[in-house]
Design an enzyme around this catalytic site. Structure first.
Site, short mmCIF file in Angstrom:
data_model
loop_
_atom_site.label_atom_id
_atom_site.label_comp_id
_atom_site.label_asym_id
_atom_site.label_seq_id
_atom_site.Cartn_x
_atom_site.Cartn_y
_atom_site.Cartn_z
N HIS A 242 0.87 -1.19 0.00
CA HIS A 242 0.00 0.00 0.00
C HIS A 242 0.90 1.24 0.00
CE1 HIS A 242 -3.33 2.58 0.68
NE2 HIS A 242 -3.70 2.24 1.90
N HIS B 237 -2.50 -2.39 -9.43
CA HIS B 237 -3.45 -1.77 -8.51
C HIS B 237 -4.68 -2.65 -8.41
CE1 HIS B 237 -6.04 1.23 -6.67
NE2 HIS B 237 -4.94 1.88 -6.35
N ASP C 126 2.43 5.76 -7.03
CA ASP C 126 3.67 5.76 -6.26
C ASP C 126 4.91 5.46 -7.09
OD1 ASP C 126 2.66 6.61 -3.94
OD2 ASP C 126 2.20 4.63 -3.16
N1 ACO Z 1 4.75 -6.72 -10.60
C1 ACO Z 1 4.62 -7.94 -11.19
N2 ACO Z 1 3.46 -8.63 -11.18
C2 ACO Z 1 2.41 -8.10 -10.56
C3 ACO Z 1 2.48 -6.84 -9.93
C4 ACO Z 1 3.71 -6.15 -9.96
N3 ACO Z 1 3.86 -4.96 -9.37
N4 ACO Z 1 1.27 -6.57 -9.41
C5 ACO Z 1 0.48 -7.61 -9.67
N5 ACO Z 1 1.17 -8.54 -10.37
C6 ACO Z 1 0.63 -9.81 -10.86
C7 ACO Z 1 0.57 -10.84 -9.73
O1 ACO Z 1 1.77 -11.58 -9.64
C8 ACO Z 1 -0.61 -11.68 -10.14
O2 ACO Z 1 -0.17 -12.57 -11.14
P1 ACO Z 1 -0.80 -14.06 -11.21
O3 ACO Z 1 -2.28 -13.88 -11.36
O4 ACO Z 1 -0.14 -14.65 -12.38
O5 ACO Z 1 -0.44 -14.70 -9.90
C9 ACO Z 1 -1.55 -10.68 -10.82
O6 ACO Z 1 -0.72 -9.60 -11.25
C10 ACO Z 1 -2.62 -10.15 -9.89
O7 ACO Z 1 -1.99 -9.69 -8.70
P2 ACO Z 1 -2.75 -9.64 -7.30
O8 ACO Z 1 -1.75 -9.50 -6.22
O9 ACO Z 1 -3.73 -10.76 -7.21
O10 ACO Z 1 -3.58 -8.33 -7.48
P3 ACO Z 1 -4.03 -7.41 -6.32
O11 ACO Z 1 -5.17 -6.63 -6.83
O12 ACO Z 1 -4.26 -8.20 -5.08
O13 ACO Z 1 -2.72 -6.53 -6.08
C11 ACO Z 1 -1.25 -4.79 -5.57
C12 ACO Z 1 -2.65 -5.17 -6.10
C13 ACO Z 1 -1.09 -5.35 -4.16
C14 ACO Z 1 -1.15 -3.29 -5.54
C15 ACO Z 1 -0.19 -5.42 -6.51
O14 ACO Z 1 -0.36 -4.94 -7.82
C16 ACO Z 1 1.24 -5.14 -6.03
O15 ACO Z 1 1.75 -5.88 -5.19
N6 ACO Z 1 1.89 -4.06 -6.56
C17 ACO Z 1 3.22 -3.68 -6.12
C18 ACO Z 1 3.12 -2.83 -4.85
C19 ACO Z 1 2.60 -1.42 -5.12
O16 ACO Z 1 3.03 -0.75 -6.04
N7 ACO Z 1 1.66 -0.99 -4.27
C20 ACO Z 1 1.09 0.37 -4.34
C21 ACO Z 1 -0.34 0.28 -4.73
S1 ACO Z 1 -0.99 1.89 -5.05
C22 ACO Z 1 -1.26 2.60 -3.55
O17 ACO Z 1 -1.35 2.00 -2.52
C23 ACO Z 1 -1.34 4.08 -3.58
#
Ligand code: ACO
Length: 378
Positions: A222, A262, A315
């Site tokens: 987050h 996201h 971010d």
């Molecule tokens: N890099 C690579 N792969 C990713 C990323 C990433 N940053 N984000 C998601 N994926 C992939 C996952 O591995 C997953 O792949 P799979 O289905 O083959 O296993 C798929 O995309 C879906 O990911 P989930 O984690 O299920 O999606 P969720 O909606 O739960 O995640 C999150 C959202 C937590 C923000 C995720 O995208 C992430 O971890 N991002 C990196 C951290 C980040 O930048 N957070 C800031 C968010 S914005 C904010 O808070 C203002």
């Protein structure tokens, strides 16, 4: 026994209530605060005006804005015992210090136990004004310096940078900070606002709900992402190395590239474009264009993720902006909180206004009807 309930793991796509605070269309990349486009607010508004818009529900008149601004400026000073608490916990991470200081502020706020609308609004304004003073005072104290008292002739954003550095910031720096606060001010049922709502839904007090929000914001999935992105940019070091870095990270599926993806946006996060522009402009004017170039190179390497709905989030570029402003990396999460505080308060106000205890279910997946074996027989 009742039949198994359908699971909504992570509460994904669950609509838990209505809101008039922000509208998010994750497929179209639209974000509105109380009906106003984030792009218009980014271009024309100020953080103070956005605070008014969120807390009071409409754009202020000139007099209303001046009155809120005056109240915020007057509320910046911390009670001396709270500064003492900051001294005691100065070795902790700045977001933990912020969380602890907000807890301590509850002991000195005249309205802590008052849940009336007027009192919650007064506390919301006070916390919004006090947040930057806490973060700046802590940063000075841990560096062996005395806190810089707030100046009431500076805007909210400019005063924060002034209290950090001990000198008034350039107009460009203050504008970048102000923009950052606007972009982070509110975002629906994000994890920290949701957590704050859960606490508020038990009829707990505003300070407790904000403490919950801060603790939830801290995580790298987050609010911690901006810090992780800048760590990544520093580790990459030059744009040519972005390719190898991304490929190496991808070898382990658990290694996400921070600043991408996201829960709601399946196209580019509409807030990201403003931080992208600011990162580029600041880098050029400070003769440090390399950070933007590295981030651009990472973004290019991540192109193929777009078809999976993974794009840059707000971010991704924010960290580079803070870095260029000379802000230490561990202050990036608290800075997110400085922007988000009016949104948290607005979400809490909405929760209180039409409250229902938030209490989901868990589906039990363990064994049933085990025979209890007395301790001496195990
Ligand atoms: N890099 C690579 N792969 C990713 C990323 C990433 N940053 N984000 C998601 N994926 C992939 C996952 O591995 C997953 O792949 P799979 O289905 O083959 O296993 C798929 O995309 C879906 O990911 P989930 O984690 O299920 O999606 P969720 O909606 O739960 O995640 C999150 C959202 C937590 C923000 C995720 O995208 C992430 O971890 N991002 C990196 C951290 C980040 O930048 N957070 C800031 C968010 S914005 C904010 O808070 C203002």
């Amino acid at each position: 026994m009742t039949s198994p309930q359908p699971l909504a793991k992570g509460l994904r796509n669950v609509v838990m209530d209505t809101t008039e605070s922000s509208f998010i269309d994750g497929d179209e990349g639209i974000l509105l605060y109380r009906g106003y486009s984030i792009h218009d607010l980014a271009a024309h508004s100020s953080f103070e005006e956005v605070c008014y818009l969120l807390l009071y529900g409409s754009l202020p008149t000139r007099d209303e804005l001046a009155a809120l601004d005056a109240r915020l400026r007057a509320a910046r000073v911390l009670p001396a015992p709270v500064v003492d608490v900051i001294r005691i916990v100065q070795r902790a991470h700045p977001i933990d210090v912020l969380r602890t200081a907000v807890s301590a502020l509850a002991a000195f706020d005249p309205d802590t136990a008052d849940a009336s609308l007027d009192a919650v609004l007064r506390k919301s304004e006070r916390l919004t004004a006090q947040f930057p003073t806490i973060v700046a005072a802590h940063d000075r104290i841990r560096r062996g310096l005395e806190p810089v008292p707030p100046r009431d002739d500076l805007s909210h954003a400019a005063n924060f940078l002034y209290m950090l550095a001990g000198e008034a910031p350039s107009d460009e720096a203050a504008a970048a900070m102000d923009l950052d606060f606007i972009l982070h001010a509110e975002h629906g049922a994000n994890a920290s606002a949701f957590a704050a709502r859960v606490t508020a839904s038990t009829d707990s007090d505003l300070h407790s709900a904000i403490v919950t929000g801060i603790g939830t914001l801290k995580g790298p999935l987050h609010g911690g992402a901006a810090e992780a992105v800048m760590t990544m940019a520093l580790e990459i070091g030059s744009p040519e190395r972005a390719h190898d870095y991304v490929i190496a990270r991808q070898k382990d599926r658990n290694n996400r590239i921070m600043g991408f993806g996201h829960r709601v946006y399946k196209v580019e996060d509409p807030r990201a474009r403003h931080m992208r522009e600011r990162s580029k402009a600041l880098g050029e004017s400070l003769n440090q264009a390399q950070w933007y170039a590295i981030l651009q190179a990472v973004e290019k390497e991540m192109e193929r993720y777009k078809r999976h709905g993974i794009h840059v989030n707000v971010d991704f570029f924010a960290g580079s902006v803070y870095y260029l402003l000379g802000i230490p990396e561990d202050l990036f999460v608290p800075i997110f909180a400085l922007g988000r505080i009016p949104g948290w308060c607005t979400e809490i106000l909405e929760q209180l206004n039409n409250n229902i205890l938030i209490r989901p279910l868990l589906r039990y997946d363990g064994p049933l009807n085990l025979e209890y074996v007395p301790l001496e027989q195990r």
